[in-house]
Design an enzyme around this catalytic site. Structure first.
Site, PDB file in Angstrom:
ATOM      1  N   ASP A  17       0.812  -1.216   0.000  1.00 58.30           N
ATOM      2  CA  ASP A  17       0.000   0.000   0.000  1.00 58.30           C
ATOM      3  C   ASP A  17       0.848   1.269   0.000  1.00 58.30           C
ATOM      4  O   ASP A  17       0.705   2.129  -0.869  1.00 58.30           O
ATOM      5  CB  ASP A  17      -0.943   0.015   1.213  1.00 58.30           C
ATOM      6  CG  ASP A  17      -1.944  -1.125   1.182  1.00 58.30           C
ATOM      7  OD1 ASP A  17      -2.549  -1.353   0.130  1.00 58.30           O
ATOM      8  OD2 ASP A  17      -2.115  -1.786   2.214  1.00 58.30           O
ATOM      9  N   ARG A  98      -0.723   1.692  16.953  1.00 60.99           N
ATOM     10  CA  ARG A  98      -1.088   2.795  16.059  1.00 60.99           C
ATOM     11  C   ARG A  98      -1.007   4.182  16.704  1.00 60.99           C
ATOM     12  O   ARG A  98      -0.490   5.117  16.085  1.00 60.99           O
ATOM     13  CB  ARG A  98      -2.494   2.567  15.477  1.00 60.99           C
ATOM     14  CG  ARG A  98      -2.653   1.298  14.659  1.00 60.99           C
ATOM     15  CD  ARG A  98      -1.549   1.114  13.654  1.00 60.99           C
ATOM     16  NE  ARG A  98      -1.787   0.004  12.742  1.00 60.99           N
ATOM     17  CZ  ARG A  98      -0.849  -0.774  12.241  1.00 60.99           C
ATOM     18  NH1 ARG A  98       0.400  -0.594  12.622  1.00 60.99           N
ATOM     19  NH2 ARG A  98      -1.153  -1.727  11.397  1.00 60.99           N
ATOM     20  N   ASP A 127      -7.995   0.231  11.350  1.00 61.88           N
ATOM     21  CA  ASP A 127      -6.794   1.063  11.350  1.00 61.88           C
ATOM     22  C   ASP A 127      -7.045   2.492  10.901  1.00 61.88           C
ATOM     23  O   ASP A 127      -6.378   3.422  11.358  1.00 61.88           O
ATOM     24  CB  ASP A 127      -5.702   0.428  10.484  1.00 61.88           C
ATOM     25  CG  ASP A 127      -4.782  -0.472  11.305  1.00 61.88           C
ATOM     26  OD1 ASP A 127      -4.938  -0.491  12.541  1.00 61.88           O
ATOM     27  OD2 ASP A 127      -3.913  -1.132  10.725  1.00 61.88           O
ATOM     28  N   SER A 179      -0.878  -8.724   3.922  1.00 62.01           N
ATOM     29  CA  SER A 179      -0.109  -7.864   4.812  1.00 62.01           C
ATOM     30  C   SER A 179       0.317  -8.622   6.070  1.00 62.01           C
ATOM     31  O   SER A 179      -0.368  -9.535   6.531  1.00 62.01           O
ATOM     32  CB  SER A 179      -0.946  -6.649   5.222  1.00 62.01           C
ATOM     33  OG  SER A 179      -1.266  -5.864   4.102  1.00 62.01           O
TER      34      SER A 179
END
Length: 256
Positions: A17, A98, A127, A179
């Site tokens: 990505d 995150r 996310d 991923s």
């Protein structure tokens, strides 16, 4: 009138990505400057060669920020102490990494005078929410660019085709186009599984030795009740794994 985007800070991992997002940003935002930022929370070898790759695909620079100490002390330790496990099985390893990454990205974006922050989160998980709420908490005025909400690419296969057309090197293929997320908490978990298996093996061997040499041969003793033994076994497994997990956290924390 919306402010023209001249400089963008990108949350960069070097995966599929974010690798294609760099040229996509330059194509769609009038050749804007793209500054890549990677938060090191225990990815290890995944960070090797990242700067060269980011610059080759169009980034002006790459920050690799060592967040390991803060991540362990301010995020992992409190989470483990609180016993925070989602639905009794999900250890929050991805989710609680995150905010610390987003916070550092905001700090760099403000220092660099960036016009926007960009991330490569898809809409399949949480996310986007995790990153964007953290960004808005620290910089409410900052514009956020989320390519997966606006671009024409609809699948990872199309992303790979875009990368090939733009000669962007990838470590994945169409057969392995998924991923991975690696950080300290995931390393702790893997290590604790190995330690747990070792401890379990030692316990089995000790039990066999104990039964062979120490346990009296009495078929009428209550301790042989199967229900009691089953409950004790399940409790012992939980306690053993918890101890192994916390030992591995302490070991990795000291190592970092």
């Amino acid at each position: 009138m919306e402010k023209k985007i001249k400089k963008v800070v990108l949350a960069y991992s070097g995966g599929l990505d974010t690798s294609i997002i760099i040229p996509w940003l330059k194509e769609n935002y009038d050749n804007c400057e793209v500054i890549a930022v990677s938060g090191d929370v225990g990815q290890g070898t995944e960070l090797e060669g990242l700067e060269e790759k980011a610059k080759k695909t169009g980034a002006s620079k790459l920050y690799i920020e060592d967040l390991n100490k803060v991540f362990v002390e301010d995020y992992i330790f409190p989470t483990v102490k609180a016993g925070a496990v989602y639905e009794n099985k999900y250890l929050l390893g991805t989710s609680f990494a995150r905010p610390i990454i987003a916070k550092r990205i905001v700090e760099i974006a403000l220092a660099e005078g960036a016009d926007a922050i960009c991330h490569g989160c898809t809409g399949k998980g949480n996310d986007q929410v995790r990153f964007e709420l953290a960004i808005k908490a620290f910089a409410p005025q900052m514009k956020i660019i989320a390519p997966w909400r606006v671009w024409d690419l609809k699948s990872r296969e199309e992303e790979i085709a875009y990368a090939e057309a733009h000669k962007i090197p990838l470590k994945i293929t169409r057969e392995t186009n998924y991923s991975k997320d690696k950080n300290r908490i995931h390393c702790f978990l893997i290590s604790s599984i190995y330690v747990f298996l070792f401890c379990s093996l030692m316990k089995v061997l000790f039990s066999k030795w104990q039964n062979a040499f120490l346990t009296p041969n009495n078929d009428n003793e209550d301790f042989r009740n199967k229900d009691i033994l089953k409950g004790k076994k399940q409790n012992d497994i939980g306690i053993t794994f918890s101890i192994c997990f916390q030992v591995c956290i302490i070991f990795h924390a000291a190592e970092s």
